[in-house]
Design an enzyme around this catalytic site. Structure first.
Site, PDB file in Angstrom:
ATOM      1  N   GLU A  72       0.820  -1.209   0.000  1.00 24.64           N
ATOM      2  CA  GLU A  72       0.000   0.000   0.000  1.00 24.64           C
ATOM      3  C   GLU A  72       0.858   1.264   0.000  1.00 24.64           C
ATOM      4  O   GLU A  72       0.471   2.277  -0.584  1.00 24.64           O
ATOM      5  CB  GLU A  72      -0.958  -0.007   1.196  1.00 24.64           C
ATOM      6  N   HIS A  94       1.697   2.064  -3.600  1.00 25.39           N
ATOM      7  CA  HIS A  94       0.635   2.864  -4.219  1.00 25.39           C
ATOM      8  C   HIS A  94       0.697   4.312  -3.736  1.00 25.39           C
ATOM      9  O   HIS A  94       0.577   5.254  -4.531  1.00 25.39           O
ATOM     10  CB  HIS A  94      -0.741   2.293  -3.855  1.00 25.39           C
ATOM     11  N   HIS A 135       3.671   6.380  -4.992  1.00 26.99           N
ATOM     12  CA  HIS A 135       3.423   6.615  -6.419  1.00 26.99           C
ATOM     13  C   HIS A 135       2.442   7.779  -6.587  1.00 26.99           C
ATOM     14  O   HIS A 135       2.678   8.724  -7.358  1.00 26.99           O
ATOM     15  CB  HIS A 135       2.868   5.336  -7.055  1.00 26.99           C
TER      16      HIS A 135
END
Length: 601
Positions: free
Chosen positions: A388, A391, A394
């Site tokens: 997570e 993500h 990013h």
């Protein structure tokens, strides 16, 4: 196991800080009221665009409204998910969804109005300084022109959308609401309720009688309805073929991949390269047969762990330390972002009554990322946290370095950063751990992840393409035909170590992703890209890590996903990234075999 605490009993430092979006619910309400009042204030644009300035005015306003809506929606859905039993926040989320529908409806005119601008004129507009942020978006719209129909034809297709969605809706109702399985029976004769949700967990059981019973009962039920389900699947494949035909595409696959500008060669490279290396999966199934000590390896033996998760407790505080250390190859800036998230309440850590299950990364333009966890003290939760944060960082980078309209990223690359982080963590832990059983456990998890994501999803992709080709060549999709294709693929992929039965041939009937139009291949390509990129960073060091951050994490959707990956060091139009990923799998398999041999001496 202790009593589950309420939301009010959570310690503040273990919860996400939503005051970074709105200081209070009252501030949310004020912002909601303002946006609701101006969301449809666009009459000045509905007569079209006769200048670049006017188009810029519209796109800038739409982007601002979209950003404000995103912040309202994220606040509402996170408030709801932290305690789904709280009616106040259930209502808040519902209102945010309603506002999103109003916004979508109010601005539905925009794309048709832009497409009404002649192609050469739109290209000229795109050179205007105020449209520089939108140049790539306008380029993508222009490329859609050959497949845009007349206004009346587009209206007709839109009106038929609900009808064309019927096969998927029927399948969804059957698979989620109507199908009912006989209880699975364990070795002691005890019955266990069998559901879609616990089926795979039963296949992980050390009780082989329970695994076999769950397998037989689940596929036995799908087999009863295989003729009906073959027609729901045939129906959705027909809608794909119809859509691609009327819009002037050569095939369903070409249309589906064109949405992200993905060359069809990417799909073929994946399938062909994996097929060329199926000996590695066969080697793994042979190892599984030998390790489990069974005369006949069955399909229901594929999920049971080869190594038990023994003595591998992981507190959240220890997990944070492991995570920060494992991500050091990405450099100080990246690690500091992770530390900021860990220290400044990006993460909602522990379970409480009413909290949504699972884990995810959320947030939107103008907010920091937020991570939902339901922490349990095991190593799997550490890998979930790493995933997570992949993500989240990013998203952090892309929102910081891109304007709102290109700050998101496509599904084709969505799982790369998250899987990349897991790969760095696994490599770091393997090298730091001294307990060989723990090392074996880590390797087993990696091998299973690769088997389930690269090999299995590629098999799904090969099946999906085969049935579309059958339909487009005039061959009817029957239960028998679908089962024959699927059974042959299953045997090809899993090899001679497995003793097959007919039950697995109907597995196609329980896979909802086959209704999602060439979606599954992206799981495999994303995993392979992450494996290839992480291998490069670990082997080549700082400059490669910088390239990964600058050319991938910071780029959002400012270019086609295939080009973003290429600039980061992975050319998915070639077979090289898939080969690199398979090399990683082979190396992990070799390590596993060697460690296993050492322990058995």
């Amino acid at each position: 196991m202790g009593k589950l605490i309420t939301r009010e009993e959570q310690q503040l430092e273990n919860t996400w800080d939503l005051t970074t979006i709105f200081k209070s619910d009252e501030d949310f309400e004020a912002a909601y009221k303002v946006l609701e009042g101006k969301i449809a204030d666009n009459d000045q644009f509905k007569d079209g665009f006769d200048s670049a300035e006017k188009l810029a005015d519209a796109l800038e306003l739409e982007r601002t409204l979209d950003t404000e809506l995103g912040q309202l929606f994220v606040y509402a859905h996170l408030k709801h998910d932290q305690d789904t039993s709280n009616d106040t926040y259930s209502a808040l989320e519902s209102r945010a969804r309603s506002l999103a529908v109003k916004y979508s409806t109010a601005w539905s005119f925009l794309v048709p109005a832009i497409m009404a601008i002649p192609e050469e004129t739109l290209k000229e507009y795109a050179e205007h300084p105020r449209l520089s942020d939108f140049k790539f978006d306008l380029e993508k719209l222009n490329k859609q022109r050959p497949h845009i129909l007349s206004d009346k034809e587009e209206q007709l297709l839109a009106a038929a959308g609900e009808v064309m969605h019927t096969p998927t809706q029927v399948y969804g109702m059957f698979n989620n609401a109507d199908v009912d399985f006989k209880p699975a029976v364990d070795k002691d004769g005890k019955e266990h309720e069998l559901t879609q949700g616990n089926y795979v967990e039963m296949l992980k059981s050390s009780d082989r009688s329970l695994r076999e019973s769950a397998y037989i009962n689940l596929y036995g039920e799908y087999n009863k309805f295989k003729n009906t389900l073959s027609q729901t699947l045939a129906g959705v494949v027909s809608t794909h073929a119809f859509s691609s035909d009327v819009r002037g595409y050569e095939s369903s696959r070409q249309q589906a991949l064109s949405n992200n500008h993905i060359p069809e060669s990417v799909y073929d490279n994946l399938v062909n390269t994996v097929n060329d290396n199926l000996h590695l999966l066969h080697r793994y199934t042979e190892l599984r047969k030998k390790f489990l000590g069974v005369d006949e390896l069955k399909m229901y033996d594929m999920y049971v762990p080869l190594v038990e998760d023994t003595d591998f407790e992981m507190s959240y505080d220890n997990a944070k330390e492991w995570l920060v250390n494992a991500l050091q190859p990405l450099g100080e800036e990246y690690v500091n972002i992770v530390k900021e998230g860990l220290e400044n309440r990006w993460v909602d850590v522990y379970e409480n009554k009413g909290k949504r299950t699972g884990a995810y990364s959320s947030g939107t333009y103008g907010t920091n990322p937020f991570i939902l966890m339901n922490w349990q003290n095991n190593v799997n939760n550490l890998f979930t946290l790493a995933h997570e944060f992949g993500h989240s960082v990013h998203s952090y980078y892309s929102r910081k370095h891109q304007p709102a309209n290109t700050s998101g990223y496509s599904i084709f690359v969505a799982e790369v950063a998250s899987t990349f982080n897991e790969a760095l963590l696994a490599d770091y832990m393997f090298n730091k751990l001294e307990d060989k059983k723990q090392q074996l456990y880590l390797l087993n998890e990696q091998l299973e992840g690769f088997r389930g994501t690269v090999f299995r999803q590629t098999m799904f992709a090969e099946f999906e393409h085969a049935i579309h080709v059958m339909k487009e060549s005039g061959e009817p999709l029957t239960a028998g035909g679908l089962s024959e294709v699927y059974g042959k693929l299953n045997r090809k992929y899993f090899g001679e170590a497995v003793n097959y039965d007919d039950a697995i041939n109907v597995e196609w009937a329980r896979i909802p992703h086959f209704y999602m139009n060439y979606y599954v291949y992206q799981y495999a390509t994303g995993y392979a890209a992450a494996a290839s990129l992480s291998k490069q960073v670990l082997e080549e060091g700082e400059e490669t890590a910088k390239r990964y951050i600058d050319e991938f994490l910071k780029k959002g959707s400012s270019n086609y996903p295939i080009e973003i990956l290429k600039n980061a060091g992975v050319d998915m139009t070639t077979s090289e990234p898939i080969k690199n990923a398979l090399d990683v799998f082979e190396a992990q398999l070799t390590k596993f075999e060697e460690l296993l041999a050492d322990l058995q001496k």
